[in-house]
Design a protein around this motif. Structure first.
Motif, PDB file in Angstrom:
ATOM      1  N   UNK A   1       0.762  -1.058   0.007  1.00 31.53           N
ATOM      2  CA  UNK A   1      -0.056   0.110  -0.069  1.00 31.53           C
ATOM      3  C   UNK A   1       0.937   1.052  -0.083  1.00 31.53           C
ATOM      4  N   UNK A   2       0.766   2.183  -0.933  1.00 23.76           N
ATOM      5  CA  UNK A   2       1.569   3.272  -0.770  1.00 23.76           C
ATOM      6  C   UNK A   2       1.416   4.332   0.345  1.00 23.76           C
ATOM      7  N   UNK A   3       2.271   5.396   0.311  1.00 22.67           N
ATOM      8  CA  UNK A   3       2.002   6.410   1.537  1.00 22.67           C
ATOM      9  C   UNK A   3       0.568   7.078   1.035  1.00 22.67           C
ATOM     10  N   UNK A   4       0.212   7.398   2.215  1.00 18.86           N
ATOM     11  CA  UNK A   4      -1.099   8.144   1.956  1.00 18.86           C
ATOM     12  C   UNK A   4      -0.662   9.581   1.335  1.00 18.86           C
ATOM     13  N   UNK A   5      -1.868  10.168   0.462  1.00 13.15           N
ATOM     14  CA  UNK A   5      -1.472  11.210  -0.352  1.00 13.15           C
ATOM     15  C   UNK A   5      -1.730  12.184   0.590  1.00 13.15           C
ATOM     16  N   UNK A   6      -1.212  13.543   0.225  1.00 16.42           N
ATOM     17  CA  UNK A   6      -1.179  14.655   0.927  1.00 16.42           C
ATOM     18  C   UNK A   6      -2.377  14.877   1.620  1.00 16.42           C
ATOM     19  N   UNK A   7      -3.333  14.798   0.822  1.00 15.01           N
ATOM     20  CA  UNK A   7      -4.874  15.077   0.958  1.00 15.01           C
ATOM     21  C   UNK A   7      -5.121  14.430   2.337  1.00 15.01           C
ATOM     22  N   UNK A   8      -4.435  13.279   2.660  1.00 19.08           N
ATOM     23  CA  UNK A   8      -4.943  12.502   3.940  1.00 19.08           C
ATOM     24  C   UNK A   8      -3.814  12.882   5.119  1.00 19.08           C
ATOM     25  N   UNK A   9      -2.581  12.853   4.599  1.00 16.69           N
ATOM     26  CA  UNK A   9      -1.617  13.117   5.483  1.00 16.69           C
ATOM     27  C   UNK A   9      -1.641  14.415   6.160  1.00 16.69           C
ATOM     28  N   UNK A  10      -1.864  15.450   5.573  1.00 17.52           N
ATOM     29  CA  UNK A  10      -1.635  16.723   6.482  1.00 17.52           C
ATOM     30  C   UNK A  10      -2.713  16.996   7.334  1.00 17.52           C
ATOM     31  N   UNK A  11      -3.908  16.642   7.032  1.00 13.44           N
ATOM     32  CA  UNK A  11      -5.094  16.671   8.165  1.00 13.44           C
ATOM     33  C   UNK A  11      -4.897  15.972   9.381  1.00 13.44           C
ATOM     34  N   UNK A  12      -4.004  14.767   9.093  1.00 16.40           N
ATOM     35  CA  UNK A  12      -3.879  13.554  10.236  1.00 16.40           C
ATOM     36  C   UNK A  12      -2.720  14.209  10.963  1.00 16.40           C
ATOM     37  N   UNK A  13      -1.729  14.708  10.386  1.00 14.05           N
ATOM     38  CA  UNK A  13      -0.572  15.412  11.047  1.00 14.05           C
ATOM     39  C   UNK A  13      -1.128  16.811  11.878  1.00 14.05           C
ATOM     40  N   UNK A  14      -1.817  17.710  11.196  1.00 16.48           N
ATOM     41  CA  UNK A  14      -2.330  18.593  12.025  1.00 16.48           C
ATOM     42  C   UNK A  14      -3.145  18.429  13.246  1.00 16.48           C
ATOM     43  N   UNK A  15      -3.741  17.253  13.080  1.00 15.15           N
ATOM     44  CA  UNK A  15      -4.904  16.810  14.103  1.00 15.15           C
ATOM     45  C   UNK A  15      -3.945  16.295  15.254  1.00 15.15           C
ATOM     46  N   UNK A  16      -2.990  15.432  14.824  1.00 18.01           N
ATOM     47  CA  UNK A  16      -2.012  15.043  16.193  1.00 18.01           C
ATOM     48  C   UNK A  16      -1.283  16.183  16.806  1.00 18.01           C
ATOM     49  N   UNK A  17      -0.907  17.264  16.019  1.00 18.61           N
ATOM     50  CA  UNK A  17      -0.232  18.260  16.711  1.00 18.61           C
ATOM     51  C   UNK A  17      -1.145  19.140  17.397  1.00 18.61           C
ATOM     52  N   UNK A  18      -2.534  19.265  17.182  1.00 13.01           N
ATOM     53  CA  UNK A  18      -3.378  20.055  18.081  1.00 13.01           C
ATOM     54  C   UNK A  18      -3.414  19.150  19.326  1.00 13.01           C
TER      55      UNK A  18
END
Length: 217
Positions: A1-18
């Motif tokens: 399975x390839x890495x998640x596209x940016x459309x999925x990665x960044x919201x996840x990263x931003x959520x974890x940061x928050x």
């Protein structure tokens, strides 16, 4: 399975940061000064590193690495010194300010998930804080670490000779003696963090843990 596209990665990263920011807001000065899972770094250092990483672009990374004579540890130390404010509250305020940044060094976007999850645990575990990460965020981070060598921050060599199986998803990797654990436990183990033998089962578990413990000595 390839890495998640940016459309999925960044919201996840931003959520974890928050989520991490909210947890950091309640820390005492003593907790900020507590050692993290990263040798030589306290909790404040790790947060400063997360701020530095969130600000790093592809071009600035290359410039900094050249200035550090291609010494990743030296570059990280310089970044922490630059972003670590005199008071933890100021460092946290800067982390809050840049929490939705989408900058990244020249690496796969999955490294942003590795960064926020593994360093999140570097902070949480010594403080006895527990975070249940979405499996859809852990798996791409784990896959990236397993295909990347230790010299580049991954953990491919640590998993060599074992068949890793996540107990909380369908994730599996490699061949050899079986090692079963949660996806998060496997991610932290192959990322070089301290391991607990009770986190793993399977006919290869004892050998896997012993290999990691010997490598860390």
């Amino acid at each position: 399975m390839p890495s998640r596209p940016s459309a999925a990665v960044w919201p996840a990263v931003h959520s974890e940061r928050q989520i991490l920011i909210r947890e950091l807001e309640s820390l005492t000065p003593t907790q900020w000064a507590q050692p993290s899972l990263c040798p030589g770094w306290d909790i404040h250092d790790v947060v400063a590193h997360l701020v530095d990483s969130a600000k790093t672009t592809r071009l600035s990374f290359l410039r900094r690495l050249i200035a550090a004579k291609f010494d990743f540890d030296k570059d990280n130390a310089i970044g922490i010194t630059r972003e670590r404010a005199a008071a933890p509250e100021a460092t946290l305020a800067e982390f809050r300010r840049i929490r939705e940044a989408t900058k990244t060094p020249p690496a796969a976007l999955a490294t942003r998930l590795v960064e926020v999850i593994v360093h999140g645990e570097d902070i949480r575990r010594p403080l006895r804080l527990v975070r249940s990460y979405p499996i859809k965020s852990i798996e791409p981070a784990l896959r990236y670490q397993l295909k990347t060598g230790i010299s580049l921050g991954g953990g491919k060599e640590r998993a060599a000779g074992f068949r890793l199986q996540a107990s909380d998803s369908r994730f599996e990797h490699g061949s050899g003696s079986e090692v079963t654990g949660t996806a998060l436990a496997l991610l932290m183990a192959v990322s070089g963090r301290p391991v607990n033998k009770e986190d793993f089962s399977g006919d290869g578990a004892a050998t896997f843990v012993r290999k990691l413990e010997q490598a860390s000595q």
